[in-house]
Design an enzyme around this catalytic site. Sequence first.
Site, PDB file in Angstrom:
ATOM      1  N   GLY A  62     -40.900   1.872  15.919  1.00 33.52           N
ATOM      2  CA  GLY A  62     -41.473   0.955  15.000  1.00 33.52           C
ATOM      3  C   GLY A  62     -41.652  -0.281  15.505  1.00 33.52           C
ATOM      4  N   GLU A  78     -47.226   1.208  17.819  1.00 34.38           N
ATOM      5  CA  GLU A  78     -46.068   1.306  18.014  1.00 34.38           C
ATOM      6  C   GLU A  78     -45.485   2.623  18.501  1.00 34.38           C
ATOM      7  OE1 GLU A  78     -43.710  -0.987  18.227  1.00 34.38           O
ATOM      8  OE2 GLU A  78     -44.650  -2.745  17.394  1.00 34.38           O
ATOM      9  N   GLU A  82     -43.462   2.999  22.233  1.00 31.54           N
ATOM     10  CA  GLU A  82     -42.202   3.368  22.528  1.00 31.54           C
ATOM     11  C   GLU A  82     -41.900   4.827  22.708  1.00 31.54           C
ATOM     12  OE1 GLU A  82     -40.103   1.895  18.876  1.00 31.54           O
ATOM     13  OE2 GLU A  82     -40.786  -0.189  19.233  1.00 31.54           O
ATOM     14  N   PRO A 100     -33.189  -8.715   2.481  1.00 40.43           N
ATOM     15  CA  PRO A 100     -33.187  -9.691   3.572  1.00 40.43           C
ATOM     16  C   PRO A 100     -32.383  -9.531   4.674  1.00 40.43           C
ATOM     17  CG  PRO A 100     -33.025 -10.632   1.082  1.00 40.43           C
ATOM     18  CD  PRO A 100     -32.769  -9.265   1.000  1.00 40.43           C
ATOM     19  N   ASP A 101     -31.346  -8.701   4.450  1.00 36.06           N
ATOM     20  CA  ASP A 101     -30.073  -8.490   5.356  1.00 36.06           C
ATOM     21  C   ASP A 101     -30.413  -7.126   6.386  1.00 36.06           C
ATOM     22  OD1 ASP A 101     -29.396  -6.885   3.463  1.00 36.06           O
ATOM     23  OD2 ASP A 101     -27.318  -7.732   3.468  1.00 36.06           O
ATOM     24  N   GLU A 131     -33.607   5.306  25.585  1.00 33.60           N
ATOM     25  CA  GLU A 131     -33.794   6.976  25.708  1.00 33.60           C
ATOM     26  C   GLU A 131     -34.337   7.422  24.686  1.00 33.60           C
ATOM     27  OE1 GLU A 131     -30.669  10.322  25.315  1.00 33.60           O
ATOM     28  OE2 GLU A 131     -29.798   8.393  25.180  1.00 33.60           O
TER      29      GLU A 131
END
Length: 164
Positions: A62, A78, A82, A100-101, A131
Amino acid sequence: MNVLAFFAAIVQSTRGLWRYGQTVLGVIFRHPITGTSIIPILPDGRIVLIRRQDNGLWSLPGGMVDWGEDIPSTVRRELLEETGLELVEIKRLVGVYSAPDRDPRIHSICVVVEVAVQGEMEIQDALEVKEIQAFLPSALPTGPMSHDHSRQMQDYLNGLTTLA
């Protein structure tokens, strides 16, 4: 106008510009960034995870939504960047995560989706991905995942749609 009045006008003008600049910077940097996490499901039911270069942890593929891009386009881009896999279909919304964290780098709002994929797994961005591996749901790696992806994965496996 005397010199003192001239400098006072410049200071007042500079303060106004600074306040305007602070407002603009606040709008740009104090608002969350929107991103995606993708739960890619291969035709055989295995879930594709990536191991990140920056912290060595397993993660969902992502990334951030680019300017002018919608969530489905971000998911497609994405996923390909990836994993090398192609999006077949977005199956369901797993959740929207906004704590927020939740991302140690920035405050981001993450839209998590389950997707059907096809193709061959191949690292496209070696600076970000160390990987790629596919796991049966019963054999997912143990231990913490990057960011809040452990929670996202658990919500997916429990069939939840989460707003957090």
